[in-house]
Design an enzyme around this catalytic site. Sequence first.
Site, PDB file in Angstrom:
ATOM      1  N   LYS A  41       0.824  -1.206   0.000  1.00 32.78           N
ATOM      2  CA  LYS A  41       0.000   0.000   0.000  1.00 32.78           C
ATOM      3  C   LYS A  41       0.863   1.263   0.000  1.00 32.78           C
ATOM      4  O   LYS A  41       0.593   2.212  -0.747  1.00 32.78           O
ATOM      5  CB  LYS A  41      -0.937   0.004   1.203  1.00 32.78           C
ATOM      6  CG  LYS A  41      -2.036  -1.034   1.104  1.00 32.78           C
ATOM      7  CD  LYS A  41      -2.880  -1.047   2.364  1.00 32.78           C
ATOM      8  CE  LYS A  41      -4.002  -2.065   2.255  1.00 32.78           C
ATOM      9  NZ  LYS A  41      -4.856  -2.050   3.454  1.00 32.78           N
ATOM     10  N   ALA A  57      -0.642   0.872   6.064  1.00 31.39           N
ATOM     11  CA  ALA A  57      -0.927   0.066   7.247  1.00 31.39           C
ATOM     12  C   ALA A  57      -1.967  -0.992   6.915  1.00 31.39           C
ATOM     13  O   ALA A  57      -2.792  -0.804   6.029  1.00 31.39           O
ATOM     14  CB  ALA A  57      -1.420   0.946   8.391  1.00 31.39           C
ATOM     15  N   ASP A  58      -1.902  -2.097   7.634  1.00 27.94           N
ATOM     16  CA  ASP A  58      -2.917  -3.128   7.509  1.00 27.94           C
ATOM     17  C   ASP A  58      -2.883  -3.982   8.768  1.00 27.94           C
ATOM     18  O   ASP A  58      -1.918  -3.939   9.542  1.00 27.94           O
ATOM     19  CB  ASP A  58      -2.713  -4.003   6.282  1.00 27.94           C
ATOM     20  CG  ASP A  58      -4.042  -4.521   5.728  1.00 27.94           C
ATOM     21  OD1 ASP A  58      -4.890  -4.956   6.536  1.00 27.94           O
ATOM     22  OD2 ASP A  58      -4.223  -4.501   4.511  1.00 27.94           O
ATOM     23  N   GLN A  59      -3.936  -4.745   8.946  1.00 26.66           N
ATOM     24  CA  GLN A  59      -4.069  -5.578  10.128  1.00 26.66           C
ATOM     25  C   GLN A  59      -4.565  -6.958   9.716  1.00 26.66           C
ATOM     26  O   GLN A  59      -5.427  -7.070   8.842  1.00 26.66           O
ATOM     27  CB  GLN A  59      -5.054  -4.934  11.099  1.00 26.66           C
ATOM     28  CG  GLN A  59      -5.138  -5.592  12.452  1.00 26.66           C
ATOM     29  CD  GLN A  59      -6.044  -4.804  13.389  1.00 26.66           C
ATOM     30  OE1 GLN A  59      -7.202  -4.583  13.086  1.00 26.66           O
ATOM     31  NE2 GLN A  59      -5.509  -4.388  14.515  1.00 26.66           N
ATOM     32  N   GLY A  94       0.492  -4.110  10.935  1.00 29.37           N
ATOM     33  CA  GLY A  94       1.711  -3.803  10.197  1.00 29.37           C
ATOM     34  C   GLY A  94       1.675  -2.383   9.678  1.00 29.37           C
ATOM     35  O   GLY A  94       0.605  -1.830   9.398  1.00 29.37           O
TER      36      GLY A  94
END
Length: 181
Positions: A41, A57-59, A94
């Site tokens: 991203k 960001a990601d989860q 992250g």
Amino acid sequence: MLEGAGVPFSVQVADVDEDAVKATHDPADAAGLAVELARVKALAVSRHDPEAWVLGADQTLAFGGGLVSKAASLDEARDRLKAMRGQSHYLHSGAALACNGQIVWSGVDTATMRVRDFSDAFLEAYLTAEGTGLLACVGSYRLEGMGSQLFEAVEGDYFTVLGLPLWPVLAELRRAGVLAT
């Protein structure tokens, strides 16, 4: 979170194929996937605005030895929450920073979420109160809302649970001179 921390920013949605990234990633490495999604991203946006500092960001959520995706319906959310009742799962948040089309930092933080043995009546009241908004959350809960009542304990950073390892991100922005030290 960034606004609350006094970090100026603007939002640009990264048009990436998350399913393609997931398809090439080891599903047993949920923490690594959170970082990889964040990296992809950040790079996607950085390539369009190379001078900007870009945060991706990601989860991901790991439960029962597998990777859990967002529920597609309230029925699926109900089934998932019933399965997690009385169990623990792991939220991996992250983040990656990119500048000039290159990743300059990435990291991940993990929170252990211990779900309490809630009643079916509570679950139905919760689903009714929160509604389809839960479908935007990987665990079908929002800790900052009524979802907090689903848990008996959380081990880890609150911001990580909300979806961003904020402290490491702020530290890297200070180290890079983007924020004042």
